[in-house]
Write an enzyme that holds these catalytic residues in place. Structure first.
Site, PDB file in Angstrom:
ATOM      1  CB  THR A 102      -0.949   0.011   1.217  1.00  0.00           C
ATOM      2  OG1 THR A 102      -1.846  -1.099   1.110  1.00  0.00           O
ATOM      3  CG2 THR A 102      -1.748   1.309   1.283  1.00  0.00           C
ATOM      4  N   PRO A 132      -4.437  12.341  -5.390  1.00  0.00           N
ATOM      5  CG  PRO A 132      -3.261  12.123  -3.389  1.00  0.00           C
ATOM      6  CD  PRO A 132      -3.938  13.134  -4.260  1.00  0.00           C
ATOM      7  CG  ASN A 133      -6.207   8.563  -1.947  1.00  0.00           C
ATOM      8  OD1 ASN A 133      -5.500   9.483  -1.557  1.00  0.00           O
ATOM      9  ND2 ASN A 133      -6.087   7.321  -1.493  1.00  0.00           N
ATOM     10  CG  HIS A 190      28.547 -43.191  -8.602  1.00  0.00           C
ATOM     11  ND1 HIS A 190      27.477 -43.185  -7.732  1.00  0.00           N
ATOM     12  CD2 HIS A 190      28.134 -43.893  -9.692  1.00  0.00           C
ATOM     13  CE1 HIS A 190      26.471 -43.861  -8.259  1.00  0.00           C
ATOM     14  NE2 HIS A 190      26.845 -44.295  -9.454  1.00  0.00           N
ATOM     15  CB  SER A 320      46.602 -16.366  -4.030  1.00  0.00           C
ATOM     16  OG  SER A 320      47.110 -16.421  -2.711  1.00  0.00           O
TER      17      SER A 320
END
Length: 465
Positions: A102, A132-133, A190, A320
């Site tokens: 909201t 706005p509303n 595997h 590194s």
């Protein structure tokens, strides 16, 4: 004359001061004070999508004679600035707010209202002539607007970023599969030696994984293209005119170029976000595929002298701070970290998707943020991995051949002729004595030199027959 640093904005809780150069209003300002949580802002793609919704709604409300054309045109123009990213600095709210979104919906309403007022020569904060509303949010609720924005943003990012990035990676892997197809190597199951295949076949598997990932993600797009807009507060469509949902979906499709449609059931569209969970599930599966691919590539490139050493990976930077000359598989490491983040996002998004209590899911900002983060990370990582690693991979054919020649699993080619048990005995004896398969096979008397050389041919072991 001193220029005021703030202006007074109002909402139903009363007045509040807002920075004079900001377009947001009272509710966004209250949200800034009430939700000082974290640093994660609403994604720019959500802001854009809210602009798309507001523009489409204004156009439809004008078409349906509900909105004054002058006000409506100003709203459309201001919303377009939101769509274009020109007003991103005026959307400061964090993800961690009300679960319906909201505050972000009102942030959009207020910004567009004040910008439209400014365009019309009015006073920002006055709510006149653009409220706005009453005007920007006309025929809408946060409960259908934010979910609609979620779907727009997620679909746009998948279509315009993730899928092209995966196609880019697929193309590079497929090129390597073809380039390496003549190189015979030992397979591994595997993590132990197995029968031969070509390096190209191995890479073709990676390319196929990415191609399948693209297809699975594309299969989820129709769900993302269904929009909640028109359901308003609880899915009934209260305060939205008949036909609004269909018309606004058509407008959104026209604005974005994506085939958005109105959701057939608005109660489901507001209370559940299963299509988001489903779509992110396909993205999660893609991350699983990319994790496997990146892991294989970094292990095959391990070394350079004490690892498998079958691949040579691009050397992009020193590896590194203490070991001179060390170079690391950094692109693979970045990719796998991204994939782990996507796995975590999927867990959070899945739980959030289950929390549609009664008529509304209130984990919307979290779902949108996690989904969009996954899309951006996987998109960026796929391009980076492709450009900085995959395209520069080279085969170390000498190491590959040496490993192939000393593998005991070539004995599998003898099994149809001398039987499984005899072949197993030859392999175990050769391993124990440190001898070759050929030596031990001939010592048994079960196979001649001619037959051994005819049967144990790695190039004939990479296809059926």
């Amino acid at each position: 004359m001193t220029v005021a640093k703030t202006r007074t904005e109002t909402d139903t809780f009363g007045p509040i001061e807002v920075a004079a150069d900001r377009y947001w209003g009272a509710q966004a300002q209250r949200s800034l004070g009430n939700f000082k949580i974290g640093w994660e802002k609403q994604p720019a793609s959500i802001v854009r999508a809210l602009g798309v919704v507001k523009r489409a709604a204004a156009e439809v409300n004008m078409e349906m004679k509900r909105l004054d054309p002058v006000v409506g045109k100003a709203i459309v123009d201001a919303a377009q600035e939101v769509i274009d990213g020109k007003l991103n600095d005026h959307f400061p709210l964090v993800v961690w707010q009300t679960g319906s979104g909201t505050q972000s919906n009102m942030n959009a309403n207020e910004v567009i209202s004040n910008r439209a007022i400014e365009m019309l020569g009015g006073v920002m904060g006055s709510k006149k002539p653009v409220h706005p509303n009453d005007h920007v949010n006309m025929s809408q609720s946060s409960n259908d607007t934010y979910p609609t924005a979620m779907h727009i943003a997620c679909a746009e990012q998948v279509v315009h970023h993730l899928i092209p990035a995966l196609h880019h990676l697929h193309k590079a892997l497929d090129a390597k599969a073809r380039a390496f197809n003549h190189i015979i190597k030992i397979g591994r199951t595997h993590t132990q030696d197995a029968t031969p295949l070509t390096l190209g076949q191995e890479f073709s598997g990676y390319a196929a994984q990415v191609a399948s990932s693209i297809k699975r993600i594309e299969m989820t797009l129709p769900g993302l293209q269904e929009l909640a807009q028109g359901g308003t507060a609880v899915g009934t469509g209260l305060n939205a005119p008949v036909g609004f949902a269909e018309k606004v979906a058509d407008r959104i499709a026209a604005i974005t170029g994506i085939a958005f449609v109105t959701a057939p059931n608005k109660f489901e569209a507001l209370a559940a976000h299963d299509s988001m969970v489903f779509s992110h599930g396909a993205i999660n599966a893609a991350a699983a595929a990319l994790f496997k691919i990146a892991n294989d590539i970094r292990f095959l490139g391990s070394g350079p002298r004490s690892g498998l050493g079958e691949l040579s990976l691009p050397e992009n930077e020193p590896g590194s701070s203490i070991m001179p000359g060390k170079v690391n598989p950094t692109q693979c490491e970045a990719m796998t970290q991204v994939c782990v983040q996507v796995f975590g996002n999927n867990a959070a998004l899945t739980f959030a998707g289950s929390q549609g209590h009664f008529e509304l899911n209130v984990y919307n900002p979290l779902m949108a943020y996690n989904f969009l983060q996954s899309v951006q990370l996987l998109s960026d990582a796929s391009v980076s991995f492709t450009d900085n690693c995959v395209v520069g991979i080279e085969a170390r054919e000498d190491n590959i051949k040496a490993a192939l020649d000393r593998s005991l699993m070539l004995v599998t080619a003898l099994a149809p002729t001398i039987g499984y048990d005899n072949a197993a005995k030859i392999a175990k004896t050769a391993h124990k004595n440190g001898t070759t398969l050929r030596e031990e096979a001939l010592a048994t008397g079960l196979v001649s030199e001619v037959d051994y050389d005819r049967l144990v041919r790695p190039e004939d072991m990479t296809h059926p027959g």
